[in-house]
Design an enzyme around this catalytic site. Sequence first.
Site, PDB file in Angstrom:
ATOM      1  N   ASP A  27       0.849  -1.317  -0.154  1.00  0.00           N
ATOM      2  CA  ASP A  27      -0.013   0.182  -0.021  1.00  0.00           C
ATOM      3  C   ASP A  27       0.767   1.384   0.062  1.00  0.00           C
ATOM      4  O   ASP A  27       1.967   1.009   0.111  1.00  0.00           O
ATOM      5  CB  ASP A  27      -0.867   0.011   1.379  1.00  0.00           C
ATOM      6  N   CYS A  91      -4.706  -1.284  -2.059  1.00  0.00           N
ATOM      7  CA  CYS A  91      -4.638   0.151  -2.156  1.00  0.00           C
ATOM      8  C   CYS A  91      -5.639   0.240  -3.457  1.00  0.00           C
ATOM      9  O   CYS A  91      -5.206   0.066  -4.565  1.00  0.00           O
ATOM     10  CB  CYS A  91      -3.236   0.885  -2.513  1.00  0.00           C
ATOM     11  N   ASN A  92      -6.751   0.879  -3.265  1.00  0.00           N
ATOM     12  CA  ASN A  92      -7.581   1.046  -4.363  1.00  0.00           C
ATOM     13  C   ASN A  92      -7.130   2.183  -5.311  1.00  0.00           C
ATOM     14  O   ASN A  92      -7.387   1.901  -6.509  1.00  0.00           O
ATOM     15  CB  ASN A  92      -8.908   1.849  -3.734  1.00  0.00           C
ATOM     16  N   THR A  93      -6.215   3.336  -4.756  1.00  0.00           N
ATOM     17  CA  THR A  93      -5.908   4.315  -5.511  1.00  0.00           C
ATOM     18  C   THR A  93      -4.951   3.793  -6.766  1.00  0.00           C
ATOM     19  O   THR A  93      -5.125   4.065  -7.896  1.00  0.00           O
ATOM     20  CB  THR A  93      -5.186   5.376  -4.613  1.00  0.00           C
ATOM     21  N   CYS A 205     -10.912   2.843   0.446  1.00  0.00           N
ATOM     22  CA  CYS A 205      -9.945   3.058   0.518  1.00  0.00           C
ATOM     23  C   CYS A 205      -9.284   2.182   1.715  1.00  0.00           C
ATOM     24  O   CYS A 205     -10.028   2.267   2.829  1.00  0.00           O
ATOM     25  CB  CYS A 205      -9.611   4.390   0.859  1.00  0.00           C
ATOM     26  N   THR A 206      -8.243   1.576   1.590  1.00  0.00           N
ATOM     27  CA  THR A 206      -8.092   0.403   2.753  1.00  0.00           C
ATOM     28  C   THR A 206      -7.508   1.090   4.121  1.00  0.00           C
ATOM     29  O   THR A 206      -7.639   0.411   5.160  1.00  0.00           O
ATOM     30  CB  THR A 206      -6.835  -0.578   2.398  1.00  0.00           C
TER      31      THR A 206
HETATM   32  N1  DGL Z   1      -4.910   3.083   1.099  1.00  0.00           N
HETATM   33  C1  DGL Z   1      -4.775   3.690  -0.380  1.00  0.00           C
HETATM   34  C2  DGL Z   1      -6.463   3.090  -0.984  1.00  0.00           C
HETATM   35  O1  DGL Z   1      -6.805   2.128  -0.841  1.00  0.00           O
HETATM   36  C3  DGL Z   1      -4.847   5.195  -0.388  1.00  0.00           C
HETATM   37  C4  DGL Z   1      -4.250   6.282   0.206  1.00  0.00           C
HETATM   38  C5  DGL Z   1      -3.381   7.234  -0.439  1.00  0.00           C
HETATM   39  O2  DGL Z   1      -3.999   8.159  -0.611  1.00  0.00           O
HETATM   40  O3  DGL Z   1      -2.313   7.145  -0.335  1.00  0.00           O
HETATM   41  O4  DGL Z   1      -6.859   3.962  -1.892  1.00  0.00           O
END
Ligand code: DGL
Length: 288
Positions: A27, A91-93, A205-206
């Site tokens: 992540d 990480c979704n992003t 977002c995780t």
């Molecule tokens: N944990 C990340 C997600 O799932 C994003 C956090 C970030 O902006 O870096 O999207």
Amino acid sequence: MSLDLLAGTVHAALTLPPARPTILVFDSGLGGLTVLAQASRARPDARFVYAADDAGFPYGRLDEAQLVARVLAVMERLVARCRPDLVVIACNTASTLVLPALRARFAIPFIGTVPAIKPAAELTRSGLISVLATPGTVARDYTRELIASYAAGCEVTLVGSSRLAGLAEAVLRGEPVDDGAIAAEIAPCFVEAGGARTDVITLACTHYPLLLERMKRLAPWDVTWIDPAPAIARRMTQLLGQAPPARAPASDAPAIFTGGAGMTGPLRIALAGLGLAEVMVEPMPLAN
Ligand code: DGL
């Protein structure tokens, strides 16, 4: 990007999964710990390595070309160092953008984490669902395609928070975070329209499940919150198989950070409490 990316690409190597696989959970920061917890519960015998690109955090602010280049560069280093059998992009992003490039570059299976829009559409009774994500994930074509494919009959509110991931990290570091700051970030998720109310919020977002108990307490009304981590762990065991019976659990997972600047004493203690006692830094400053 096609929607079958959600299911992941099974590399030939997985036709015979390794007996004690090495699984890299990646992540931008600490959010992937919510996925690591579920994944290590599903395969306690596997060797896990947690990697956080904290030098690049938050990914939500990076433009798409920058993010693709960044994740490929960091993954290059991590794959050479850890030799994983499977990588979970927690990480979704990143997942909503970078999976095709990762799969083209590396001959390892990647499992992504993408907004749980289909389960939300299946669960809602009011037809009003919200997707709480980073600004990056909200802006992705991939997210729009998920909505068009699986939630066309719903009113979907996309909420891109630029602060919530940072607030979740602050909480994990033991810093005080105001209820008001969290309440303000989740407020746009709660919609009332035509006598109906939002009844499902998908945490895309995780980092956000780290704040789940506080978000539930601060919510103006009860909703179903979807944390994608259990589904990711299920996908992982589909690819790798269940843990063999009577196999001793692997030792604690090491954690690798690309910056390490936020590595305070309280955070080390919190990480040790989550089974990450060994923390290493693989310096990779983010080029401007
Ligand atoms: N944990 C990340 C997600 O799932 C994003 C956090 C970030 O902006 O870096 O999207």
